[in-house]
Every structure is written in C-alpha cells, then in structure tokens.
Enzyme design. Structure first.
Site, mmCIF file in Angstrom:
data_model
loop_
_atom_site.group_PDB
_atom_site.id
_atom_site.type_symbol
_atom_site.label_atom_id
_atom_site.label_comp_id
_atom_site.label_asym_id
_atom_site.label_seq_id
_atom_site.Cartn_x
_atom_site.Cartn_y
_atom_site.Cartn_z
ATOM 1 N N HIS A 36 5.605 -6.807 4.198
ATOM 2 C CA HIS A 36 6.952 -6.592 4.740
ATOM 3 C C HIS A 36 7.954 -6.562 3.586
ATOM 4 O O HIS A 36 7.599 -6.919 2.463
ATOM 5 C CB HIS A 36 7.327 -7.718 5.710
ATOM 6 C CG HIS A 36 7.476 -9.034 5.002
ATOM 7 N ND1 HIS A 36 6.406 -9.853 4.725
ATOM 8 C CD2 HIS A 36 8.565 -9.645 4.468
ATOM 9 C CE1 HIS A 36 6.823 -10.918 4.061
ATOM 10 N NE2 HIS A 36 8.134 -10.825 3.877
ATOM 11 N N HIS A 120 11.548 -4.943 -2.601
ATOM 12 C CA HIS A 120 10.140 -4.843 -2.975
ATOM 13 C C HIS A 120 9.283 -5.409 -1.851
ATOM 14 O O HIS A 120 9.777 -6.113 -0.968
ATOM 15 C CB HIS A 120 9.863 -5.614 -4.271
ATOM 16 C CG HIS A 120 10.007 -7.097 -4.097
ATOM 17 N ND1 HIS A 120 11.237 -7.732 -4.080
ATOM 18 C CD2 HIS A 120 9.072 -8.065 -3.898
ATOM 19 C CE1 HIS A 120 11.048 -9.030 -3.891
ATOM 20 N NE2 HIS A 120 9.752 -9.253 -3.770
#
Length: 179
Positions: A36, A120
């Site tokens: 995620h 990220h």
C-alpha cells in the site's frame, strides 16, 4: 491501536509488485496483500479518537486520479538500505490529497513518525547487514504500473514477530467525501 491512512492497491498491482524484488535471505519482503502507499501515519489512538478521525476523513474531498508506480529505491540509501521501496511519481492530485489529510488530522498525528511525504510503497525490509552494488539490477527497474486512485483507507496495524497485520477500519471514496 496504531493507525494510518493509505491508498490500497488492486490485487493485480499487488501481484505485479511482488515480482519486483528477488527472494533473498537478507530481505523480508512485504506480503503482497499488505502492499500500500501510506499517506499519513497517525500512531497510537484510542477508540474515541478513531471516531473523531473518521469524522475528519469524511470531510476529505478528492476526485479519482491516476497514480504511476515506477522505479525501485531504498531508505536511507542504496548503499546500506533498511527499506526497499517502489517509487510513486508525484502528481498534484496525490500531493493535494496527502496535504489535505495531514491538515485535517494534524491534532491526531504522531509527529515523530511523520517526515516530509515521499510517496513510496515498501517492498521489503532488510533483515541484516547487506550491501547492494550501485549497479545492482534491483535498482534498474524500468517497468511501471498505473492505477486509478478512487479511495483511501483508515487502517490499524498490529505488530507481531511475523510482521505487521493491517485491517481496514473504514474506506473513504473519491467524489463524495463519504464512505
């Protein structure tokens, strides 16, 4: 309970990303279903705070937007990495969404757990002392994955010896400000 707000990835994106890293004994790869993008780490919160946080997140407004995952990097750096990540190209919609969430939840967040936002997706953590060569093919990924972001999730994280387990508490959808 430890809370965070994230963009969850569709299963096909998770499956694609799990093959971006080799299986090495020095790496503890993130379970594919846990991949995620964390928009905001909130930290420890109690049940009463969860209700207030949920109310605040209901007021977040955004439209669906495209997000591109591209490249592999490391924190703090490639030479002595602790975290290996897939990069996310910054775009105005993503940055605005993250900023809006940060502002609305500013009274609830653990400042120590939040640094400047660098989008990220954590692919792996390094288990022991490990050095990559600067020319390592790992960081030369040219593939990219594109997806439409149409929701964000409030999640709780439970830490254990096997790693963390994430549970969605509530999902907030684009275009409505309601779940």
């Amino acid at each position: 309970m430890r809370l965070f707000v994230s963009i969850d990835l569709p299963k096909e994106v998770q499956e694609n990303l799990q093959y971006w890293l080799p299986s090495l004994p020095e790496l503890r790869n993130t379970k594919k279903e846990q991949l995620h993008l964390t928009l905001l780490f909130i930290g420890e919160s109690d049940e009463d705070q969860v209700c207030l946080i949920t109310e605040k997140l209901h007021t977040v407004q955004f439209e669906p937007f495209q997000m591109v995952i591209k490249g592999v990097g490391a924190f703090p750096g490639r030479k002595n990495p602790r975290v290996i990540w897939a990069g996310v190209e910054e775009n105005d919609e993503l940055m605005d969404l993250q900023k809006q969430i940060s502002i609305k939840l500013s009274g609830f967040i653990d400042e120590a757990g939040n640094h400047s936002f660098k989008p990220h997706i954590t692919l792996a953590r390094v288990n022991r002392h490990f050095r990559f060569n600067k020319s390592d093919a790992l960081f030369e990924k040219s593939e990219s994955v594109s997806l439409t972001v149409a929701s964000v999730s409030l999640k709780k994280s439970i830490l254990s010896q096997e790693g963390s387990t994430h549970t969605v508490l509530e999902t907030f959808y684009a275009g409505s400000g309601h779940s």
